[in-house]
Design an enzyme around this catalytic site. Structure first.
Site, PDB file in Angstrom:
ATOM      1  N   GLU A  10       0.882  -1.089  -0.106  1.00  0.00           N
ATOM      2  CA  GLU A  10      -0.125   0.038  -0.027  1.00  0.00           C
ATOM      3  C   GLU A  10       0.989   1.230   0.046  1.00  0.00           C
ATOM      4  O   GLU A  10       1.755   1.286   0.751  1.00  0.00           O
ATOM      5  CB  GLU A  10      -0.944  -0.070   1.249  1.00  0.00           C
ATOM      6  CG  GLU A  10      -1.963   1.161   1.235  1.00  0.00           C
ATOM      7  CD  GLU A  10      -2.904   0.978   2.413  1.00  0.00           C
ATOM      8  OE1 GLU A  10      -3.544   2.073   2.524  1.00  0.00           O
ATOM      9  OE2 GLU A  10      -2.940  -0.150   3.288  1.00  0.00           O
ATOM     10  N   ARG A  20       4.902 -12.678   9.760  1.00  0.00           N
ATOM     11  CA  ARG A  20       5.580 -11.458   9.464  1.00  0.00           C
ATOM     12  C   ARG A  20       6.491 -11.417  10.222  1.00  0.00           C
ATOM     13  O   ARG A  20       6.848 -12.255  11.317  1.00  0.00           O
ATOM     14  CB  ARG A  20       4.586 -10.146   9.732  1.00  0.00           C
ATOM     15  CG  ARG A  20       4.062 -10.120  11.274  1.00  0.00           C
ATOM     16  CD  ARG A  20       3.449  -8.762  11.402  1.00  0.00           C
ATOM     17  NE  ARG A  20       2.453  -8.291  10.284  1.00  0.00           N
ATOM     18  CZ  ARG A  20       2.385  -7.387   9.730  1.00  0.00           C
ATOM     19  NH1 ARG A  20       3.356  -6.204   9.851  1.00  0.00           N
ATOM     20  NH2 ARG A  20       1.460  -6.827   8.680  1.00  0.00           N
ATOM     21  N   LYS A  69       4.256   0.750   9.507  1.00  0.00           N
ATOM     22  CA  LYS A  69       4.380   1.930   8.690  1.00  0.00           C
ATOM     23  C   LYS A  69       3.674   3.109   9.532  1.00  0.00           C
ATOM     24  O   LYS A  69       4.183   4.265   9.339  1.00  0.00           O
ATOM     25  CB  LYS A  69       3.719   1.611   7.631  1.00  0.00           C
ATOM     26  CG  LYS A  69       4.811   0.993   6.562  1.00  0.00           C
ATOM     27  CD  LYS A  69       4.092   1.105   5.104  1.00  0.00           C
ATOM     28  CE  LYS A  69       2.921   0.142   4.858  1.00  0.00           C
ATOM     29  NZ  LYS A  69       2.392  -0.043   3.342  1.00  0.00           N
TER      30      LYS A  69
HETATM   31  P1  ATP Z   1       2.098  -2.019   7.906  1.00  0.00           P
HETATM   32  O1  ATP Z   1       1.604  -2.950   9.206  1.00  0.00           O
HETATM   33  O2  ATP Z   1       3.976  -1.960   8.368  1.00  0.00           O
HETATM   34  O3  ATP Z   1       1.626  -0.978   7.764  1.00  0.00           O
HETATM   35  P2  ATP Z   1       1.346  -3.465   6.214  1.00  0.00           P
HETATM   36  O4  ATP Z   1       1.175  -4.936   5.902  1.00  0.00           O
HETATM   37  O5  ATP Z   1      -0.098  -2.541   6.154  1.00  0.00           O
HETATM   38  O6  ATP Z   1       2.448  -3.026   6.678  1.00  0.00           O
HETATM   39  P3  ATP Z   1       1.637  -3.363   2.957  1.00  0.00           P
HETATM   40  O7  ATP Z   1       1.994  -2.357   2.540  1.00  0.00           O
HETATM   41  O8  ATP Z   1      -0.004  -3.750   3.056  1.00  0.00           O
HETATM   42  O9  ATP Z   1       2.015  -3.194   4.519  1.00  0.00           O
HETATM   43  O10 ATP Z   1       2.302  -4.769   2.924  1.00  0.00           O
HETATM   44  C1  ATP Z   1       2.842  -5.284   1.520  1.00  0.00           C
HETATM   45  C2  ATP Z   1       3.322  -6.773   1.793  1.00  0.00           C
HETATM   46  O11 ATP Z   1       4.129  -6.932   2.607  1.00  0.00           O
HETATM   47  C3  ATP Z   1       2.095  -7.576   2.223  1.00  0.00           C
HETATM   48  O12 ATP Z   1       1.845  -8.820   1.825  1.00  0.00           O
HETATM   49  C4  ATP Z   1       2.255  -7.761   3.773  1.00  0.00           C
HETATM   50  O13 ATP Z   1       2.009  -8.936   4.315  1.00  0.00           O
HETATM   51  C5  ATP Z   1       3.815  -7.760   3.813  1.00  0.00           C
HETATM   52  N1  ATP Z   1       4.417  -7.097   5.076  1.00  0.00           N
HETATM   53  C6  ATP Z   1       4.320  -6.235   5.746  1.00  0.00           C
HETATM   54  N2  ATP Z   1       4.892  -6.220   6.953  1.00  0.00           N
HETATM   55  C7  ATP Z   1       5.457  -7.369   6.725  1.00  0.00           C
HETATM   56  C8  ATP Z   1       6.203  -7.971   7.911  1.00  0.00           C
HETATM   57  N3  ATP Z   1       6.773  -7.345   8.892  1.00  0.00           N
HETATM   58  N4  ATP Z   1       6.722  -9.069   7.549  1.00  0.00           N
HETATM   59  C9  ATP Z   1       6.598  -9.595   6.298  1.00  0.00           C
HETATM   60  N5  ATP Z   1       5.942  -9.413   5.535  1.00  0.00           N
HETATM   61  C10 ATP Z   1       5.322  -8.110   5.657  1.00  0.00           C
HETATM   62 MG    MG Z   2      -1.654  -3.352   4.622  1.00  0.00          MG
END
Ligand code: ATP
Ligand code: MG
Length: 564
Positions: A39, A265, A275
């Protein structure tokens, strides 16, 4: 099946690779396509690196492809700066996506048409309940939900209302489109989930064309479907959403269709991985931007001096599993140390200079000492390092009154200067306040190169920089961003920001480095002997390098030698 086996440089087989292999064998899928779907509402962090290595790594190992898709269905908070940084970071990590960068927002029209199809199939309906009412009707883990009074409105009525939602006839929040699934399902995500809501917000790509936006659980499986994704890898918090992922695709009878597979994760000690929280640190100026070298972002790690190879190695070592855990930051540091040990040229730099005058060394003599650039890499060659009568050593390498296990320089004691001579301390000069300002030493000309012909030993080897030749430099030393292992969780009643480490950055402005680094450009990496690995920061100006310490060294010569 040979072509499907992982190549020689790949991670060990994990449960996801096993699933992919089985799917190809059974014919459930005939090729492999993954996607990385960030995102664009922030910079990527090391947790994303894990997902990237997995998404792109699986595509590579199975001769497939991986898409980069901006998951931009949520109109708020998204920004071009983030899109650019995401692309840069994925490429820097060493991966290339198939074709152009994709945007979920490009599928809005298709997603809308599929929503109409769901309504026609009597699998979705327009609900007039308010957000609060929907929440109330939803029930809890122990209580089933109640059906909305609008759930069984006629299909043509829902279809008409949904079209008018799109046309902008209703105010924000007044109606939603919901899937018609099961209000008594033990899985709360299946209790008639909201698929579309009305929201008048300008989208960074589609502008004001839309006033209804699809929710993640609806948009994601269908975006995967549009792209012909076979394996949609995501983190464990989406496990409960998988039945909904399947419902969306199966309701529209897609065959073949993508499969969602969840993995744990990455969590790292002494930092945070959200984020939203990282954005707060940036906005509140607790750090100097997304690429502050203390941040766990890819751009922060890059500026700090991490290599893509080290990050990929780290991701391989942690592997993928289905259980949440907390990985020790020391493992990440170990990986970069190992990589830089192989490739970083060695130089000498003094962080806290103490002036040393070698009284018996000729005033105007300068000797060029030929020095090996990297003992781990003979192809790195040698360089000349100037040695002269006045040098700087590390203030910490001298004690006027040395404690028992201190083997470095002290009055009357002899030590080795790295790549140069043995020197012996003959005097200490102090200022009016009693602070040491200079040492007086003598050197033994017979010890050039580091050994005494008579076989006498010294217990320590010090690094140094010639005073007349050294460059002034700024050095930034970093410590952990947080002072507790798990700042997100450790004490839920306290704000996570209270655990920020006030000493995470130390700036040293009077450092001296050997002249060979004069040509270094931002991103150049070195090992400063005995001190660690350092990387030139973009803040450097011609003639005044600025270094970030990437990571310290594990061992010092003093310790090694004192053991022998
Ligand atoms: P955050 O919680 O930091 O905002 P998010 O999951 O909302 O992270 P996205 O931009 O939606 O962030 O993530 C893109 C991809 O990265 C998704 O497939 C998500 O599952 C993966 N991802 C995000 N954080 C992690 C993590 N800590 N470890 C492994 N994969 C991750
Ligand atoms: Mg997300």
């Amino acid at each position: 099946m040979d072509g499907l086996q992982a190549g020689p440089n790949t991670a060990p087989v994990d449960f996801i690779r096993t699933i992919v292999t089985d799917d190809l064998r059974s014919g459930r899928h005939t090729y492999v396509r993954t996607r990385f779907p960030p995102e664009p509402n922030g910079y990527l962090h090391i947790g994303h690196a894990k997902a990237i290595c997995l998404d792109f790594g699986i595509a590579r190992d199975f001769d497939g492809t991986c898409n980069l898709r901006m998951d931009d269905t949520n109109p708020a908070k998204e920004d071009l700066e983030y899109v650019d940084s995401i692309q840069e970071d994925v490429r820097w990590l060493g991966f290339e996506w198939a074709g152009e960068t994709l945007y979920a927002s490009d599928y809005f029209e298709q997603l809308y048409l599929w929503a109409e199809e769901l309504i026609r199939l009597d699998k979705a309906y327009v609900d007039d309940l308010t957000a609060d009412e929907i929440r109330e009707y939803r029930g809890t883990l122990t209580e089933p939900g109640r059906e909305s009074p609008f759930r069984n409105r006629p299909v043509p009525e829902s279809l008409d209302l949904f079209r008018r939602m799109r046309a902008g006839e209703f105010p924000d929040g007044s109606r939603v489109l919901r899937g018609k699934i099961d209000m008594s399902s033990p899985n709360l995500t299946l209790r008639d989930p909201v698929l579309y809501r009305i929201r008048r917000e300008t989208h960074h790509r589609t502008g004001d064309r839309w006033c209804i936006y699809p929710l993640y659980d609806y948009a994601h499986p269908l975006s995967d479907q549009v792209e012909g994704v076979t394996h949609s890898l995501c983190t464990l918090e989406f496990e409960d959403h998988r039945p909904l992922y399947d419902w969306v695709l199966d309701s529209l009878s897609f065959r073949p269709r993508p499969d969602q597979v969840e993995f744990a994760r990455l969590n790292l000690t002494y930092t945070i991985m959200s984020k939203r929280k990282l954005l707060q640190l940036v906005q509140d100026r607790r750090v100097n931007g997304w690429d502050d070298p203390r941040m766990p972002t890819i751009s922060g790690l890059r500026r700090r001096g991490y290599t893509p190879e080290a990050i990929r190695e780290f991701c391989d070592r942690i592997g993928v599993a289905k259980k949440e855990n907390l990985i020790d930051m020391a493992l990440l540091e170990h990986c970069v140390r190992e990589d830089l040990n192989r490739r970083a040229p060695r130089v000498m730099g003094v962080l806290d200079p103490l002036r040393v005058v070698i009284e018996n060394y000729p005033e105007d003599l300068v000797e060029e000492m030929e020095v090996v650039n990297n003992p781990e890499d003979p192809s790195a060659g040698t360089r000349d390092v100037p040695f002269s009568r006045v040098i700087y050593i590390e203030a910490d390498d001298f004690r006027e009154d040395p404690p028992k296990k201190f083997f470095r320089l002290a009055p009357g004691r002899e030590v080795r200067l790295r790549n140069a001579y043995f020197v012996k301390c003959t005097g200490v000069v102090k200022d009016a306040s009693g602070a040491i300002t200079e040492l007086r030493c003598t050197y033994d000309p017979a010890t050039r190169g580091g050994d005494a012909p008579d076989g006498r030993k010294v217990k320590a080897t010090l690094h140094w920089v010639s005073a007349a030749h050294g460059l002034d430099a700024e050095v930034r030393l970093y410590d952990r961003l947080f002072s507790v292992e798990n700042p997100g969780l450790s004490q839920p009643d306290r704000d996570w920001r209270e655990f920020l480490n006030p000493e995470s950055l130390r700036v040293l402005t009077c450092c001296k480095v050997e002249p060979s680094v004069a040509a270094a450009t931002p991103g150049s990496r070195y090992q400063f002997e005995r001190l660690g690995y350092f990387c030139v920061d973009p803040d450097a100006t011609p003639g005044r390098p600025v270094f970030n310490r990437t990571v310290s060294l594990k061992d010092t010569w003093a310790r090694i030698e004192s053991k022998g």
